[in-house]
Scaffold this motif. Structure first.
Motif, PDB file in Angstrom:
ATOM      1  N   THR A   6      -7.131  -3.066   3.604  1.00 48.22           N
ATOM      2  CA  THR A   6      -6.578  -4.391   3.327  1.00 48.22           C
ATOM      3  C   THR A   6      -6.724  -5.299   4.536  1.00 48.22           C
ATOM      4  O   THR A   6      -7.127  -6.469   4.415  1.00 48.22           O
ATOM      5  CB  THR A   6      -5.094  -4.282   2.936  1.00 48.22           C
ATOM      6  OG1 THR A   6      -4.981  -3.520   1.732  1.00 48.22           O
ATOM      7  CG2 THR A   6      -4.480  -5.653   2.724  1.00 48.22           C
ATOM      8  N   ARG A  52       0.110   4.011   2.783  1.00 48.83           N
ATOM      9  CA  ARG A  52      -1.169   4.720   2.859  1.00 48.83           C
ATOM     10  C   ARG A  52      -2.015   4.084   3.959  1.00 48.83           C
ATOM     11  O   ARG A  52      -2.389   2.925   3.884  1.00 48.83           O
ATOM     12  CB  ARG A  52      -1.898   4.649   1.516  1.00 48.83           C
ATOM     13  CG  ARG A  52      -1.138   5.308   0.367  1.00 48.83           C
ATOM     14  CD  ARG A  52      -1.876   5.101  -0.961  1.00 48.83           C
ATOM     15  NE  ARG A  52      -1.148   5.673  -2.070  1.00 48.83           N
ATOM     16  CZ  ARG A  52      -0.171   5.050  -2.731  1.00 48.83           C
ATOM     17  NH1 ARG A  52       0.188   3.824  -2.370  1.00 48.83           N
ATOM     18  NH2 ARG A  52       0.444   5.641  -3.733  1.00 48.83           N
ATOM     19  N   HIS A 105      -7.045  -5.606  -2.570  1.00 48.42           N
ATOM     20  CA  HIS A 105      -8.167  -5.845  -1.682  1.00 48.42           C
ATOM     21  C   HIS A 105      -8.794  -7.199  -1.975  1.00 48.42           C
ATOM     22  O   HIS A 105      -9.146  -7.942  -1.061  1.00 48.42           O
ATOM     23  CB  HIS A 105      -9.205  -4.732  -1.845  1.00 48.42           C
ATOM     24  CG  HIS A 105      -8.747  -3.423  -1.274  1.00 48.42           C
ATOM     25  ND1 HIS A 105      -9.388  -2.229  -1.558  1.00 48.42           N
ATOM     26  CD2 HIS A 105      -7.725  -3.122  -0.443  1.00 48.42           C
ATOM     27  CE1 HIS A 105      -8.773  -1.247  -0.914  1.00 48.42           C
ATOM     28  NE2 HIS A 105      -7.757  -1.759  -0.243  1.00 48.42           N
ATOM     29  N   GLY A 109       0.789  -1.223   0.000  1.00 44.46           N
ATOM     30  CA  GLY A 109       0.000   0.000   0.000  1.00 44.46           C
ATOM     31  C   GLY A 109       0.820   1.270   0.000  1.00 44.46           C
ATOM     32  O   GLY A 109       0.266   2.367  -0.021  1.00 44.46           O
ATOM     33  N   HIS A 160      -6.442   0.206  -5.971  1.00 46.35           N
ATOM     34  CA  HIS A 160      -6.001  -0.867  -5.085  1.00 46.35           C
ATOM     35  C   HIS A 160      -7.038  -1.985  -4.968  1.00 46.35           C
ATOM     36  O   HIS A 160      -7.035  -2.729  -4.007  1.00 46.35           O
ATOM     37  CB  HIS A 160      -5.679  -0.287  -3.700  1.00 46.35           C
ATOM     38  CG  HIS A 160      -4.528   0.674  -3.729  1.00 46.35           C
ATOM     39  ND1 HIS A 160      -3.220   0.262  -3.803  1.00 46.35           N
ATOM     40  CD2 HIS A 160      -4.509   2.021  -3.748  1.00 46.35           C
ATOM     41  CE1 HIS A 160      -2.432   1.326  -3.839  1.00 46.35           C
ATOM     42  NE2 HIS A 160      -3.176   2.392  -3.795  1.00 46.35           N
ATOM     43  N   ALA A 169      -5.423   2.621   2.855  1.00 44.31           N
ATOM     44  CA  ALA A 169      -5.275   1.385   2.084  1.00 44.31           C
ATOM     45  C   ALA A 169      -4.889   0.225   2.989  1.00 44.31           C
ATOM     46  O   ALA A 169      -5.388  -0.897   2.831  1.00 44.31           O
ATOM     47  CB  ALA A 169      -4.220   1.578   0.991  1.00 44.31           C
ATOM     48  N   GLU A 187     -10.867   1.106  -9.156  1.00 47.05           N
ATOM     49  CA  GLU A 187     -10.132   1.561  -7.987  1.00 47.05           C
ATOM     50  C   GLU A 187      -8.691   1.053  -8.056  1.00 47.05           C
ATOM     51  O   GLU A 187      -8.456  -0.143  -8.265  1.00 47.05           O
ATOM     52  CB  GLU A 187     -10.807   1.015  -6.709  1.00 47.05           C
ATOM     53  CG  GLU A 187     -10.072   1.304  -5.425  1.00 47.05           C
ATOM     54  CD  GLU A 187     -10.018   2.786  -5.105  1.00 47.05           C
ATOM     55  OE1 GLU A 187      -9.070   3.205  -4.444  1.00 47.05           O
ATOM     56  OE2 GLU A 187     -10.921   3.531  -5.547  1.00 47.05           O
TER      57      GLU A 187
END
Length: 215
Positions: free
Chosen positions: A45, A38, A120, A35, A116, A41, A114
């Motif tokens: 996760t 972040r 995820h 990530g 990320h 994030a 998105e």
């Protein structure tokens, strides 16, 4: 203290302890480093990993309890080997294809996926798959549900408490890794990602080997 509250708090504490197991921390570290530090994030996760983990654990445990089915030590050993293999696969993917896990495929103009979403999705799947190895331990921690056909409301409150404990524990672990990564520059972060991935793979291989040798 009310039996329902006691069962919930017991499940909560056991869930938090379960969440900080070495294999879970290794998986969270591997995913968390992708990530880039972040916080949002990393927390997302961790939550997705925990949700997949708790849903799989609770689902299988509930089915086994309602069906009156027990799980053998042989099942647990092979489930732990499977969990080690999942950790190795996750580490190898993070080591060889970090961009694919972290950011997905190149986006076409107008593509709104998105950034990320891939990590995820992987985290939810990994959490669910790694939960298989802990099902027997969870069943053994629920004697009120397994002895004499008892299925009181108090005993069942252990499961949501356990799930919440997993969410809290893994969320904290994910946030700790995010805070650490956020303080590093890009070059050091890259090396940290690689080191964590190698360490996770080594732990997964050790986990598999120790279970196979103990057969």
């Amino acid at each position: 203290m009310q039996p329902i509250l006691l069962a919930f708090l017991l499940g909560l504490s056991q869930g938090m302890l379960h969440a900080v197991g070495p294999d879970h921390c290794a998986a969270m570290a591997t995913l968390g480093t992708l990530g880039g530090g972040r916080r949002r994030a990393a927390i997302a996760t961790a939550v997705r990993f925990a949700l997949g983990h708790a849903a799989m654990l609770g689902g299988i445990a509930a089915v086994c309890i309602l069906a009156g089915v027990g799980l053998s030590e042989t099942f647990e050993r092979w489930a732990e080997i499977f969990g080690g293999a999942v950790l190795v696969a996750l580490a190898v993917a993070a080591l060889i294809f970090p961009s694919s896990l972290g950011h997905g495929h190149p986006h076409l103009p107008g593509h709104t996926q998105e950034p990320h979403q891939h990590v995820h999705t992987v985290s939810t799947t990994a959490g669910a798959l790694m939960a298989v190895s802990g099902v027997r331990s969870l069943l053994l921690a629920l004697p009120p549900l397994l002895v004499g056909g008892s299925m009181s409301a108090a005993a069942w409150m252990y499961l949501p408490g356990f799930a919440l404990g997993i969410l809290i524990g893994m969320g904290v672990v994910g946030l700790i890794f995010a805070e650490g990564i956020a303080r590093l520059n890009a070059q050091i972060t890259l090396w940290v990602q690689r080191t964590v991935a190698v360490g996770s793979a080594a732990l997964g291989l050790f986990w598999m080997g120790s279970r196979l040798m103990g057969e």
